[in-house]
Design an enzyme around this catalytic site. Structure first.
Site, PDB file in Angstrom:
ATOM      1  N   ARG A  50       0.937  -1.266   0.242  1.00 51.00           N
ATOM      2  CA  ARG A  50       0.243   0.460  -0.310  1.00 51.00           C
ATOM      3  C   ARG A  50       0.903   1.623  -0.349  1.00 51.00           C
ATOM      4  NH1 ARG A  50      -2.569  -3.458   3.503  1.00 51.00           N
ATOM      5  NH2 ARG A  50      -5.038  -4.370   2.546  1.00 51.00           N
ATOM      6  N   LYS A 100       3.174  11.673 -10.795  1.00 53.33           N
ATOM      7  CA  LYS A 100       2.269  10.789 -11.771  1.00 53.33           C
ATOM      8  C   LYS A 100       3.142   9.066 -12.280  1.00 53.33           C
ATOM      9  CE  LYS A 100      -0.809  13.398 -14.419  1.00 53.33           C
ATOM     10  NZ  LYS A 100      -1.100  13.945 -15.795  1.00 53.33           N
ATOM     11  N   GLU A 124       9.267  18.547 -24.659  1.00 50.60           N
ATOM     12  CA  GLU A 124       9.039  18.449 -23.457  1.00 50.60           C
ATOM     13  C   GLU A 124       9.140  19.628 -22.524  1.00 50.60           C
ATOM     14  OE1 GLU A 124       6.096  16.744 -22.011  1.00 50.60           O
ATOM     15  OE2 GLU A 124       6.113  15.053 -22.497  1.00 50.60           O
ATOM     16  N   LYS A 160       6.948  22.810 -13.611  1.00 48.45           N
ATOM     17  CA  LYS A 160       6.025  21.833 -13.407  1.00 48.45           C
ATOM     18  C   LYS A 160       5.823  21.685 -12.418  1.00 48.45           C
ATOM     19  CE  LYS A 160       5.006  16.886 -14.361  1.00 48.45           C
ATOM     20  NZ  LYS A 160       5.072  14.954 -15.026  1.00 48.45           N
ATOM     21  N   GLU A 218      -4.815  16.551 -10.746  1.00 45.58           N
ATOM     22  CA  GLU A 218      -4.975  16.686 -12.268  1.00 45.58           C
ATOM     23  C   GLU A 218      -6.650  17.144 -11.560  1.00 45.58           C
ATOM     24  OE1 GLU A 218      -4.603  15.307 -16.528  1.00 45.58           O
ATOM     25  OE2 GLU A 218      -2.788  15.245 -15.299  1.00 45.58           O
ATOM     26  N   ARG A 246      -4.309  21.572 -13.635  1.00 48.80           N
ATOM     27  CA  ARG A 246      -2.879  20.917 -13.982  1.00 48.80           C
ATOM     28  C   ARG A 246      -3.252  19.688 -15.165  1.00 48.80           C
ATOM     29  NH1 ARG A 246       0.682  16.296 -10.680  1.00 48.80           N
ATOM     30  NH2 ARG A 246       1.770  15.456 -12.559  1.00 48.80           N
ATOM     31  N   ASN A 260      -0.328  18.144 -20.315  1.00 46.83           N
ATOM     32  CA  ASN A 260      -0.690  17.403 -21.124  1.00 46.83           C
ATOM     33  C   ASN A 260      -0.617  18.065 -22.605  1.00 46.83           C
ATOM     34  OD1 ASN A 260      -0.373  14.997 -19.441  1.00 46.83           O
ATOM     35  ND2 ASN A 260      -2.795  16.004 -18.998  1.00 46.83           N
ATOM     36  N   HIS A 268      -0.598  16.231 -25.729  1.00 44.44           N
ATOM     37  CA  HIS A 268      -0.440  15.276 -25.449  1.00 44.44           C
ATOM     38  C   HIS A 268      -1.191  13.794 -25.541  1.00 44.44           C
ATOM     39  CE1 HIS A 268       3.256  15.966 -23.109  1.00 44.44           C
ATOM     40  NE2 HIS A 268       3.617  14.732 -22.884  1.00 44.44           N
ATOM     41  N   HIS A 281      -0.034  10.987 -27.690  1.00 43.98           N
ATOM     42  CA  HIS A 281      -1.105   9.439 -27.354  1.00 43.98           C
ATOM     43  C   HIS A 281      -1.261   8.776 -28.165  1.00 43.98           C
ATOM     44  CE1 HIS A 281      -0.494  10.760 -22.705  1.00 43.98           C
ATOM     45  NE2 HIS A 281       0.482  10.330 -23.290  1.00 43.98           N
ATOM     46  N   HIS A 317       8.474   8.262 -26.819  1.00 48.76           N
ATOM     47  CA  HIS A 317       6.961   9.077 -26.570  1.00 48.76           C
ATOM     48  C   HIS A 317       6.669  11.680 -26.966  1.00 48.76           C
ATOM     49  CE1 HIS A 317       4.525  10.896 -24.125  1.00 48.76           C
ATOM     50  NE2 HIS A 317       5.637  11.750 -23.164  1.00 48.76           N
TER      51      HIS A 317
END
Length: 359
Positions: free
Chosen positions: A118, A140, A182, A224, A234, A238, A242, A245, A249, A262
Site C-alpha cells: 500500500r 504520476k 517536453e 512543472k 489533475e 494540471r 498534457n 499529449h 498518446h 514518446h
C-alpha cells in the site's frame, strides 16, 4: 548543484540538478532510509550507470532488477515482475525502490512503489532529458494498456529526484530531440520568456552545452513544480501539462508503442494542437509559425507516422483521461505561453486539422 522543492505539504520533496550526482553518497544517505533497496533499471542503462549507483549502497541489502528497454515493456507484466522480486526477497514497508532510467522505468517503478504494501518510498534517477524535465516530477505513475497509454496508475510522489546532467552525454540524438519536445512544451503552455530563450538558444541545447541544458532542465522543473503545487491530482489546471499529449498518446497507441519515442509523438501532437488552435481563431498565424519552426529546428517529426490510420488514431483519442461523460477535452493555446482546457470546438475542424498531418 541546483535544488528545487516541490511543495506538497507532507509529500514535499527536492529535485537536485547538477553533474556527478550519481556518485554523491552523502546525498543518497539523506534520502534513502531503510536497509532494503531495489534498483530497477533496463538493459541499456545498466552497463552505463548501475555500478555507480550500487557503490552508494555497499552496506545495504541492495537488489537489482533489469528490464528490457523500451515503451513496449511498460506493462502490467513488468509491474508484476517487480512486485514478485520484492516479495521473493521479503522486502518490508521500510524498503526503498530506485528508478534508474527514462520515463518508462520511472513510471513503472513509481507505480510498483505506490502499490507494494500500500505504498513504499522511491527515488527517481532520470537518465533521459525527457524524464529529467517531465516524467520524474509530479508523482504520476502508470503502465500502458494495449487500448490506451497510462490508463492504469496512481499518484505517488517520489522521495527525491536526482537529475545528473552528465548522463545526457551518453544520450543518443534522437532521445535528446524527444526530450526537447517536453522542454518546448513548458514555454508554450505558461512561460513565453522561456520560449523566447529557447528560440535563441536551441542550437546550444542540441549541441549539449552543459550550462544551457542545466538551465533548461531547471526552468522546466520549476514550471512543472508550480503547476503540480496548484493541482496535484489533475482536477483542473494540471491538465495543461498534457498539451499535445492527447494526439501524441493516440499516435503511440496506434503504433502499439513501437516506432516512435514518446517525445516524438508529443512533438507532432503539439504541432497538431497549435494548428487546431489557429484554425479555431485562437492562435495568431505568426505565433503558429514560430512554434512550427522551433519544432522543426529540434528535428522532431512534423507528420504522423505512415503506419497510423486516421480512424484508428481518432478512436484512440477518445480513450483519454481528459474525457468526461463522453466529451473529449483538449488543451489548446490562446497564445504562446497561455494554454487552456476546453471542449468548445468543432469536431469537423478537429478532424480536418488532424488529417492535414497525415502523409
Amino acid at each position: 548543484m541546483k535544488k528545487i522543492i516541490v511543495n506538497l505539504g507532507e509529500d514535499s520533496y527536492p529535485i537536485f540538478i547538477g553533474g556527478s550526482i550519481l556518485s554523491d553518497k552523502k546525498l543518497f544517505d539523506q534520502y534513502v532510509s531503510g536497509n532494503q533497496i531495489l534498483i530497477v533499471t533496463n538493459e541499456k542503462i545498466a552497463p552505463l550507470y548501475l555500478k555507480i549507483i550500487e557503490m552508494n549502497f555497499i552496506s545495504s541489502d541492495c537488489e537489482v532488477f533489469i528490464l528490457p528497454d523500451g515503451e513496449l515493456h511498460k506493462t502490467l507484466d513488468s509491474f508484476y515482475q517487480i512486485i514478485t522480486k520484492l516479495m521473493e526477497k521479503k522486502f518490508n514497508r521500510t524498503c526503498v525502490l530506485i528508478a534508474l532510467g527514462g520515463g518508462v522505468i520511472g513510471d513503472l517503478v513509481g507505480f510498483a512503489a505506490s502499490c507494494y504494501q500500500r505504498g513504499v518510498k522511491f527515488i527517481q534517477i532520470p537518465t533521459t532529458l525527457l524524464a529529467q524535465v517531465d516524467s520524474s516530477v509530479g508523482g504520476k505513475t502508470a503502465v500502458n494498456h494495449p487500448l490506451g497509454k497510462n490508463m492504469i496508475g496512481a499518484f505517488h510522489q517520489p522521495n527525491a529526484v536526482f537529475s545528473d546532467t552528465s548522463v545526457l552525454k551518453t544520450l543518443d540524438d534522437r532521445e535528446l530531440s524527444a526530450g526537447l519536445a517536453e522542454v518546448i512544451k513548458y514555454g508554450l503552455i505558461r512561460d513565453i520568456k522561456f520560449f523566447c530563450w529557447l528560440e535563441d538558444n536551441i542550437e546550444l541545447l542540441i549541441s549539449r552545452d552543459s550550462d544551457a541544458l542545466a538551465y533548461a532542465i531547471e526552468r522546466s522543473c520549476v514550471n512543472k513544480a508550480e503547476v503540480v503545487e496548484i493541482d496535484e491530482k489533475e482536477t483542473g489546471y494540471r491538465a495543461i501539462l498534457n498539451f499535445g499529449h492527447t494526439f501524441g498518446h493516440a499516435i503511440e497507441t496506434s503504433l502499439s508503442y513501437k516506432e516512435w519515442l514518446h517525445g516524438e509523438a508529443v512533438g507532432c501532437g503539439m504541432l497538431i494542437a497549435a494548428n487546431f488552435s489557429k484554425k479555431l481563431g485562437l492562435l495568431e498565424e505568426d505565433q503558429f509559425n514560430r512554434i512550427q519552426l522551433l519544432i522543426q529546428r529540434v528535428g522532431l517529426p512534423t507528420k504522423i507516422h505512415q503506419n497510423v490510420e486516421f480512424d484508428c488514431m481518432y478512436e484512440n483519442m477518445k480513450v483519454d483521461k481528459k474525457s468526461r461523460d463522453g466529451i473529449l477535452y483538449l488543451v489548446l493555446l490562446k497564445s504562446i505561453g497561455e494554454a487552456f482546457l476546453t471542449s468548445d470546438y468543432s469536431e469537423k475542424i478537429l478532424k480536418e486539422s488532424i488529417k492535414k498531418y497525415f502523409h
